[in-house]
Design a protein around this motif. Structure first.
Motif, PDB file in Angstrom:
ATOM      1  N   GLN A 113      33.555  19.690  25.052  1.00  0.00           N
ATOM      2  CA  GLN A 113      32.923  21.449  25.479  1.00  0.00           C
ATOM      3  C   GLN A 113      34.131  21.474  26.688  1.00  0.00           C
ATOM      4  O   GLN A 113      33.529  20.412  27.720  1.00  0.00           O
TER       5      GLN A 113
ATOM      6  N   LYS B 247      36.108  38.099  25.487  1.00  0.00           N
ATOM      7  CA  LYS B 247      35.053  37.587  26.372  1.00  0.00           C
ATOM      8  C   LYS B 247      36.115  37.871  27.661  1.00  0.00           C
ATOM      9  O   LYS B 247      35.559  38.608  28.946  1.00  0.00           O
TER      10      LYS B 247
ATOM     11  N   GLU C 170      40.672  47.914  27.006  1.00  0.00           N
ATOM     12  CA  GLU C 170      40.136  46.769  26.862  1.00  0.00           C
ATOM     13  C   GLU C 170      40.890  47.011  25.383  1.00  0.00           C
ATOM     14  O   GLU C 170      40.801  47.666  24.499  1.00  0.00           O
TER      15      GLU C 170
ATOM     16  N   GLY D 122      36.780  41.286  28.994  1.00  0.00           N
ATOM     17  CA  GLY D 122      36.154  41.982  29.301  1.00  0.00           C
ATOM     18  C   GLY D 122      35.748  41.108  30.640  1.00  0.00           C
ATOM     19  O   GLY D 122      35.378  42.445  31.522  1.00  0.00           O
ATOM     20  N   LEU D 123      35.783  40.565  31.106  1.00  0.00           N
ATOM     21  CA  LEU D 123      35.137  39.724  32.503  1.00  0.00           C
ATOM     22  C   LEU D 123      36.279  39.995  33.374  1.00  0.00           C
ATOM     23  O   LEU D 123      36.109  40.678  34.168  1.00  0.00           O
ATOM     24  N   LEU D 124      37.283  39.507  32.908  1.00  0.00           N
ATOM     25  CA  LEU D 124      38.713  40.277  33.804  1.00  0.00           C
ATOM     26  C   LEU D 124      38.790  41.783  34.651  1.00  0.00           C
ATOM     27  O   LEU D 124      38.587  42.287  35.272  1.00  0.00           O
ATOM     28  N   ALA D 125      38.232  42.414  33.416  1.00  0.00           N
ATOM     29  CA  ALA D 125      38.660  43.872  33.397  1.00  0.00           C
ATOM     30  C   ALA D 125      36.721  43.951  34.241  1.00  0.00           C
ATOM     31  O   ALA D 125      37.315  44.554  35.386  1.00  0.00           O
ATOM     32  N   SER D 126      36.011  43.844  34.303  1.00  0.00           N
ATOM     33  CA  SER D 126      34.978  44.156  34.520  1.00  0.00           C
ATOM     34  C   SER D 126      35.188  43.704  36.873  1.00  0.00           C
ATOM     35  O   SER D 126      34.682  44.728  37.624  1.00  0.00           O
ATOM     36  N   GLY D 127      35.873  42.799  36.449  1.00  0.00           N
ATOM     37  CA  GLY D 127      36.129  41.740  37.766  1.00  0.00           C
ATOM     38  C   GLY D 127      37.123  42.754  38.414  1.00  0.00           C
ATOM     39  O   GLY D 127      36.863  43.197  39.815  1.00  0.00           O
ATOM     40  N   LEU D 128      38.536  42.826  38.282  1.00  0.00           N
ATOM     41  CA  LEU D 128      39.368  43.677  38.777  1.00  0.00           C
ATOM     42  C   LEU D 128      38.566  44.948  38.919  1.00  0.00           C
ATOM     43  O   LEU D 128      39.201  45.869  39.852  1.00  0.00           O
ATOM     44  N   HIS D 129      37.847  45.977  38.241  1.00  0.00           N
ATOM     45  CA  HIS D 129      37.354  47.410  38.911  1.00  0.00           C
ATOM     46  C   HIS D 129      36.506  47.524  40.019  1.00  0.00           C
ATOM     47  O   HIS D 129      36.196  47.613  41.224  1.00  0.00           O
ATOM     48  N   MET D 130      35.339  46.335  39.872  1.00  0.00           N
ATOM     49  CA  MET D 130      35.427  46.279  40.960  1.00  0.00           C
ATOM     50  C   MET D 130      35.476  45.579  42.578  1.00  0.00           C
ATOM     51  O   MET D 130      35.669  46.191  43.176  1.00  0.00           O
ATOM     52  N   ALA D 131      36.703  44.487  41.728  1.00  0.00           N
ATOM     53  CA  ALA D 131      37.535  44.868  43.505  1.00  0.00           C
ATOM     54  C   ALA D 131      38.193  45.831  43.798  1.00  0.00           C
ATOM     55  O   ALA D 131      38.468  45.407  45.197  1.00  0.00           O
TER      56      ALA D 131
ATOM     57  N   ARG E 227      43.192  31.325  33.845  1.00  0.00           N
ATOM     58  CA  ARG E 227      43.851  32.931  34.551  1.00  0.00           C
ATOM     59  C   ARG E 227      44.041  32.917  35.527  1.00  0.00           C
ATOM     60  O   ARG E 227      43.574  30.799  36.761  1.00  0.00           O
TER      61      ARG E 227
ATOM     62  N   LEU F 192      42.016  36.111  40.719  1.00  0.00           N
ATOM     63  CA  LEU F 192      41.920  37.878  41.305  1.00  0.00           C
ATOM     64  C   LEU F 192      42.829  37.939  42.155  1.00  0.00           C
ATOM     65  O   LEU F 192      43.521  38.829  41.904  1.00  0.00           O
TER      66      LEU F 192
END
Lengths: 222, 151
Positions: free
Chosen positions: A125, A40, A64, A43-52, A6, A9
């Motif tokens: 892993q 996944k 999404e 979801g994480l990026l959408a949440s992060g961008l939304h918050m930022a 990624r 941000l």
């Protein structure tokens, strides 16, 4: 698989600042396996961008969606019903996916959310290493199944060089010398004689040296 | 935000922290009502998405409570959870949320006192830090998500 990571941000926020409605598109293939752009991560990026964006006083609507594959036009069609309700698209797929979306939706700005890195394999892993550079003329059959193009820092056809010490490359202790690996492997196979064969300089035309490459299968192409 | 009461989400492993919370109850140990407990079968069941979403929905602090080192019911789930928390802390910093708002704690099922202590300390720490910027923005937007009903 094609591996990716990624983007920071901060860079992504710069891309989306002018927009109010964004479609964030993931891909179920390689980037899912290397945990960079699957459902996944979307979801994480959408949440992060939304918050930022919330922090900066802007509210952005982020839709999404994750496609089975972003490098095939058939799957991109899935986005058609969503595309009119957004101002821009951000793709979490490799560069192929980003370009396919851009090709399909000409009037819509498309941004990459990941940096596409390399064709690699999973060592363990959470660790991926470069294994292939798509040189177009595979020589793994001669080098005991270890690629000197992808794994030798100098891409030597006849190695090792003087920078190989204790099986490591001079660029870093954590980098194996490809030619040391090749030697070990040829020994195991009882094919040490291969090591003394001098391989001529590589023809880079099939490896991209002659411009962008294309495969046309007459039996499949319409 | 006047009369700030932090909203804290605690993901508690069934085999340790959740039982410790029970233990705290049986021992009549008080701990702040700010802490909302979510029981999970193992601390490693907690996903990055759960943690990030908690903050997105307005939590001021989040912690994952797993078993003591070496005592995980599933061998090493607690250590995996600790690594996850560390990576999410970095992501939160990228977003602009203080990493201190997310923590990994470890305890055994018998540590009722420790559970109450952690809940109290976390609540006090977050109270000092103040509401999270997301919480403030959500309330500022006159969202229907008021502090008590955020999570």
């Amino acid at each position: 698989m094609i591996t990716a990571e990624r983007k920071p941000l901060e860079e992504l926020i710069e891309y989306i600042k002018p927009f109010k409605r964004l479609l964030l598109v993931g891909c179920n293939e390689c980037v899912t396996v290397c945990a960079a752009g699957g459902r996944k991560e979307v979801g994480l990026l959408a949440s992060g961008l939304h918050m930022a964006m919330l922090k900066s006083g802007t509210n952005i609507e982020i839709h999404e969606h994750t496609l089975e594959r972003q490098c095939d036009p058939e799957y991109i069609d899935e986005l058609v019903p969503m595309i009119d309700s957004v101002d821009a698209v951000m793709s979490m797929a490799c560069g192929c996916g980003v370009q396919e979306i851009a090709r399909r939706f000409k009037g819509k700005p498309v941004f990459p959310a990941v940096n596409t890195k390399f064709m690699g394999a999973s060592e363990r892993q959470g660790v991926w290493s470069e294994r292939c550079q798509g040189c177009g003329d595979c020589l793994l059959g001669k080098t005991g199944g270890v690629c000197p193009i992808a794994r030798c820092a100098k891409q030597l056809m006849n190695g090792p060089c003087g920078g190989s010490t204790g099986g490591h490359c001079e660029i870093g202790e954590d980098v194996d010398c490809a030619w040391a690996l090749i030697w070990e492997r040829l020994k195991e196979l009882g094919q040490e004689d291969r090591f003394v064969e001098i391989t001529p300089a590589k023809d880079w035309r099939p490896g991209g040296g002659a411009g962008p490459r294309k495969i046309i299968r007459e039996d499949l192409a319409e | 935000m006047e009369n700030f009461e932090p909203v804290i989400v605690a993901f508690c492993c069934h085999y340790c922290a959740y039982t410790a919370a029970d233990m705290a109850g049986s021992q009549r140990l008080a701990y702040p009502a700010n802490v909302k407990i979510i029981r999970v079968p193992c601390s490693s069941k907690v996903d990055a998405l759960h943690l990030v979403k908690a903050f997105e929905k307005g939590a001021d602090g989040v912690y994952v409570a797993g078993c003591l080192e070496g005592d995980c019911h599933f061998k090493n789930g607690n250590m995996r959870a600790a690594r996850l928390v560390e990576s999410v802390q970095k992501y939160l910093e990228e977003i602009g949320i203080e990493r201190e708002r997310l923590e990994m704690v470890m305890m055994s099922a018998g540590m009722g006192y420790r559970f109450a202590q952690v809940a109290t300390e976390m609540t006090e720490k977050i109270r000092k830090l103040g509401p999270s910027s997301i919480h403030v923005a959500l309330v500022g937007r006159e969202s229907t998500l008021q502090p008590a009903g955020i999570i």
